[in-house]
Scaffold this motif. Structure first.
Motif, PDB file in Angstrom:
ATOM      1  N   ALA A  10       0.972 -36.790 -51.905  1.00  0.00           N
ATOM      2  CA  ALA A  10      -0.299 -36.367 -52.511  1.00  0.00           C
ATOM      3  C   ALA A  10      -0.846 -37.446 -53.437  1.00  0.00           C
ATOM      4  CB  ALA A  10      -0.098 -35.056 -53.273  1.00  0.00           C
ATOM      5  N   ALA A  11       0.052 -38.067 -54.222  1.00  0.00           N
ATOM      6  CA  ALA A  11      -0.392 -39.098 -55.173  1.00  0.00           C
ATOM      7  C   ALA A  11      -0.893 -40.338 -54.442  1.00  0.00           C
ATOM      8  CB  ALA A  11       0.760 -39.462 -56.107  1.00  0.00           C
ATOM      9  N   ALA A  12      -0.135 -40.757 -53.398  1.00  0.00           N
ATOM     10  CA  ALA A  12      -0.543 -41.959 -52.650  1.00  0.00           C
ATOM     11  C   ALA A  12      -1.860 -41.715 -51.928  1.00  0.00           C
ATOM     12  CB  ALA A  12       0.554 -42.338 -51.654  1.00  0.00           C
ATOM     13  N   TRP A  13      -1.995 -40.540 -51.378  1.00  0.00           N
ATOM     14  CA  TRP A  13      -3.211 -40.168 -50.647  1.00  0.00           C
ATOM     15  C   TRP A  13      -4.431 -40.246 -51.571  1.00  0.00           C
ATOM     16  CZ3 TRP A  13      -3.234 -38.678 -45.444  1.00  0.00           C
ATOM     17  CH2 TRP A  13      -4.455 -38.231 -44.961  1.00  0.00           C
ATOM     18  N   ALA A  14      -4.298 -39.645 -52.758  1.00  0.00           N
ATOM     19  CA  ALA A  14      -5.408 -39.643 -53.709  1.00  0.00           C
ATOM     20  C   ALA A  14      -5.725 -41.067 -54.170  1.00  0.00           C
ATOM     21  CB  ALA A  14      -5.063 -38.756 -54.913  1.00  0.00           C
ATOM     22  N   ALA A  15      -4.682 -41.859 -54.429  1.00  0.00           N
ATOM     23  CA  ALA A  15      -4.903 -43.234 -54.906  1.00  0.00           C
ATOM     24  C   ALA A  15      -5.665 -44.047 -53.856  1.00  0.00           C
ATOM     25  CB  ALA A  15      -3.562 -43.897 -55.220  1.00  0.00           C
ATOM     26  N   VAL A  67      -7.212 -32.797 -50.143  1.00  0.00           N
ATOM     27  CA  VAL A  67      -6.092 -32.300 -49.341  1.00  0.00           C
ATOM     28  C   VAL A  67      -6.055 -30.785 -49.511  1.00  0.00           C
ATOM     29  CG1 VAL A  67      -3.598 -32.294 -49.046  1.00  0.00           C
ATOM     30  CG2 VAL A  67      -4.791 -34.442 -49.523  1.00  0.00           C
ATOM     31  N   ASP A  68      -6.336 -30.064 -48.418  1.00  0.00           N
ATOM     32  CA  ASP A  68      -6.354 -28.603 -48.480  1.00  0.00           C
ATOM     33  C   ASP A  68      -4.947 -28.030 -48.450  1.00  0.00           C
ATOM     34  OD1 ASP A  68      -9.117 -28.342 -48.574  1.00  0.00           O
ATOM     35  OD2 ASP A  68      -9.297 -28.520 -46.400  1.00  0.00           O
ATOM     36  N   ASN A  69      -4.068 -28.701 -47.711  1.00  0.00           N
ATOM     37  CA  ASN A  69      -2.711 -28.190 -47.589  1.00  0.00           C
ATOM     38  C   ASN A  69      -1.756 -29.326 -47.238  1.00  0.00           C
ATOM     39  OD1 ASN A  69      -0.753 -26.272 -47.635  1.00  0.00           O
ATOM     40  ND2 ASN A  69      -1.627 -25.006 -45.991  1.00  0.00           N
ATOM     41  N   LEU A  70      -0.580 -29.276 -47.830  1.00  0.00           N
ATOM     42  CA  LEU A  70       0.425 -30.294 -47.552  1.00  0.00           C
ATOM     43  C   LEU A  70       1.765 -29.581 -47.376  1.00  0.00           C
ATOM     44  CD1 LEU A  70       1.488 -33.182 -47.432  1.00  0.00           C
ATOM     45  CD2 LEU A  70       1.238 -33.343 -49.887  1.00  0.00           C
ATOM     46  N   LEU A  71       2.259 -29.571 -46.133  1.00  0.00           N
ATOM     47  CA  LEU A  71       3.488 -28.843 -45.816  1.00  0.00           C
ATOM     48  C   LEU A  71       4.591 -29.840 -45.494  1.00  0.00           C
ATOM     49  CD1 LEU A  71       1.877 -26.305 -43.312  1.00  0.00           C
ATOM     50  CD2 LEU A  71       2.376 -25.916 -45.736  1.00  0.00           C
ATOM     51  N   VAL A  72       5.788 -29.630 -46.052  1.00  0.00           N
ATOM     52  CA  VAL A  72       6.908 -30.541 -45.780  1.00  0.00           C
ATOM     53  C   VAL A  72       8.109 -29.727 -45.306  1.00  0.00           C
ATOM     54  CG1 VAL A  72       8.493 -32.237 -46.744  1.00  0.00           C
ATOM     55  CG2 VAL A  72       6.116 -32.190 -47.529  1.00  0.00           C
ATOM     56  N   ALA A  79       6.208 -33.367 -41.716  1.00  0.00           N
ATOM     57  CA  ALA A  79       5.256 -32.895 -42.731  1.00  0.00           C
ATOM     58  C   ALA A  79       3.876 -32.822 -42.094  1.00  0.00           C
ATOM     59  CB  ALA A  79       5.244 -33.836 -43.934  1.00  0.00           C
ATOM     60  N   ALA A  80       3.002 -32.055 -42.696  1.00  0.00           N
ATOM     61  CA  ALA A  80       1.629 -31.948 -42.175  1.00  0.00           C
ATOM     62  C   ALA A  80       0.648 -31.970 -43.336  1.00  0.00           C
ATOM     63  CB  ALA A  80       1.463 -30.658 -41.378  1.00  0.00           C
ATOM     64  N   ILE A  81      -0.432 -32.722 -43.166  1.00  0.00           N
ATOM     65  CA  ILE A  81      -1.494 -32.780 -44.189  1.00  0.00           C
ATOM     66  C   ILE A  81      -2.775 -32.262 -43.558  1.00  0.00           C
ATOM     67  CG2 ILE A  81      -2.841 -34.282 -45.706  1.00  0.00           C
ATOM     68  CD1 ILE A  81      -0.617 -36.311 -45.597  1.00  0.00           C
ATOM     69  N   PHE A  82      -3.418 -31.348 -44.219  1.00  0.00           N
ATOM     70  CA  PHE A  82      -4.725 -30.853 -43.769  1.00  0.00           C
ATOM     71  C   PHE A  82      -5.755 -31.318 -44.790  1.00  0.00           C
ATOM     72  CE2 PHE A  82      -1.428 -28.240 -42.061  1.00  0.00           C
ATOM     73  CZ  PHE A  82      -1.816 -28.042 -40.744  1.00  0.00           C
ATOM     74  N   ARG A 106     -13.123 -33.136 -41.164  1.00  0.00           N
ATOM     75  CA  ARG A 106     -11.789 -32.646 -41.543  1.00  0.00           C
ATOM     76  C   ARG A 106     -10.807 -32.944 -40.426  1.00  0.00           C
ATOM     77  NH1 ARG A 106     -15.111 -28.233 -42.146  1.00  0.00           N
ATOM     78  NH2 ARG A 106     -16.054 -28.132 -40.144  1.00  0.00           N
ATOM     79  N   GLY A 107      -9.550 -32.958 -40.786  1.00  0.00           N
ATOM     80  CA  GLY A 107      -8.536 -33.252 -39.781  1.00  0.00           C
ATOM     81  C   GLY A 107      -7.156 -32.897 -40.295  1.00  0.00           C
ATOM     82  N   SER A 108      -6.174 -33.180 -39.454  1.00  0.00           N
ATOM     83  CA  SER A 108      -4.793 -32.930 -39.866  1.00  0.00           C
ATOM     84  C   SER A 108      -3.914 -34.072 -39.393  1.00  0.00           C
ATOM     85  CB  SER A 108      -4.285 -31.607 -39.279  1.00  0.00           C
ATOM     86  OG  SER A 108      -4.339 -31.675 -37.874  1.00  0.00           O
ATOM     87  N   ASN A 109      -2.944 -34.426 -40.206  1.00  0.00           N
ATOM     88  CA  ASN A 109      -2.005 -35.492 -39.867  1.00  0.00           C
ATOM     89  C   ASN A 109      -0.609 -34.910 -39.812  1.00  0.00           C
ATOM     90  OD1 ASN A 109      -4.365 -36.784 -40.485  1.00  0.00           O
ATOM     91  ND2 ASN A 109      -3.450 -38.320 -41.838  1.00  0.00           N
ATOM     92  N   LEU A 110       0.074 -35.096 -38.687  1.00  0.00           N
ATOM     93  CA  LEU A 110       1.457 -34.653 -38.571  1.00  0.00           C
ATOM     94  C   LEU A 110       2.351 -35.859 -38.798  1.00  0.00           C
ATOM     95  CD1 LEU A 110       1.170 -32.296 -35.471  1.00  0.00           C
ATOM     96  CD2 LEU A 110       1.196 -31.704 -37.892  1.00  0.00           C
TER      97      LEU A 110
END
Ligand SMILES: Cc1cc2nc3c(=O)[nH]c(=O)nc-3n(C[C@H](O)[C@H](O)[C@H](O)COP(=O)(O)O)c2cc1C
Length: 317
Positions: A10-15, A67-72, A79-82, A106-110
């Protein structure tokens, strides 16, 4: 541990996405990291990802990514990022002039994890929706060279001469395609790539080389004008096939309802709303919906094998 990965991602994504600090990804990406984008099948490395983020942020200066959702699932190593991004297409991307449109995508990354780092990533996002919002609905990718189209002759050997020979046998008229640039100046070029696509809806197409000075103003326009040259406009074709700085200085013209320049003395003229911009390697194919038409009974100019002819005394078969 799971929480650590979550926070780090989450931190790297935001940065990276919100502040352009792309080196933040170094802490979460495995040295063998690869990123696969569903749809186009491209496999990219970390350096490519970082540059892509910088390019997108430059083109969309007000970009906000949420980031709407981050599942690990660390046991499975997945993990999945929405996510969702909003921004205004303000500056050109390589080969794609900015449209000024505000868009949300919008998208999702697995993600596949190895040793607490992301080793591979599969990205799925609604490219069609984004491109439609951008005003470039048929653009295959803003970031890659479209695949080269190879033209084969009958023996299967690629040959440009064979295609030139073929094209020389195709007799066309000549049009002048026009638009208005950012500063309100009329712009235009000679083009024989005009074709009628369909009558209902009333669609037409024209192919314009990306290196022409008319291309970018046209790409950014909502409408364009297409004028079919009459036999009396042979010299006008010469002007619009040139690089003259003000091609409209010596011709009479008027504005169509949406402002596109229409040339006096044309055999016929239309104004059309640009609906699609297909990128090929060297040209953009503009598909436009006709919104206004003017016709005269002047004879049209004919273009055949690099020469011009009058159409007045044609022999009917
Ligand atoms: C008969 C004729 C047909 C042409 N057709 C096209 C065309 O379909 N698309 C295109 O991009 N250029 C076409 N051109 C070339 C452009 O008119 C030419 O490159 C022009 O100098 C571009 O001007 P610009 O750079 O000021 O826009 C054609 C030229 C002639 C003489």
């Amino acid at each position: 541990m799971q929480q650590d990965i979550k926070e780090a991602v989450a931190a790297a994504w935001a940065a990276a996405w919100d502040r352009g600090e792309v080196e933040a990804f170094d802490g979460i990406l495995h040295p063998e990291y690869r990123r696969l984008t569903a749809g186009n099948g491209n496999l990219r490395d970390a350096a490519y990802l970082k540059q892509e983020i910088l390019d997108i942020r430059a083109a969309f200066p007000d970009l906000v990514t949420t980031v709407d959702n981050l599942l690990v699932d660390e046991a499975e190593g997945e993990a999945a990022i929405f996510w969702r991004s909003t921004g205004t297409f303000t500056h050109d991307l390589p080969g794609v002039p900015a449209t000024g449109n505000r868009v949300e995508t919008r998208g999702s990354n697995l993600l596949t994890l190895r040793g607490g780092l992301i080793v591979s990533e599969r990205v799925t996002w609604d490219r069609a929706e984004l491109l439609e919002d951008l005003g470039v609905p048929s653009l295959r990718s803003a970031f890659e060279e479209p695949e080269e189209v190879v033209v084969d002759n009958l023996s299967g050997v690629p040959s440009i001469d064979a295609l030139k020979g073929f094209n020389r046998q195709f007799i066309t008229g000549v049009t002048v395609v026009t638009t208005i640039d950012d500063e309100g100046r009329p712009r235009g070029l000679a083009a024989n790539s005009y074709a009628s696509v369909s009558l209902d809806p009333p669609l037409v197409l024209v192919c314009v080389q990306k290196t022409t000075s008319t291309h970018d103003p046209l790409f950014k326009s909502s409408h364009l004008g297409i004028n079919i040259m009459s036999t009396g406009q042979r010299d006008t074709v010469g002007v619009f096939a040139s690089k003259a700085p003000d091609k409209f200085a010596e011709v009479e013209w008027h504005r169509a309802p949406h402002g596109s320049p229409l040339l006096e003395g044309s055999a016929a003229s239309i104004e059309a709303e640009i609906k699609e911009r297909f990128l090929t390697k060297t040209h953009t194919v503009f598909i436009s919906k006709v919104t206004h038409a003017e016709a005269s009974d002047l004879d049209a100019l004919i273009y055949k094998g690099g020469k011009f002819y009058a159409s007045g005394d044609l022999e009917q078969l």
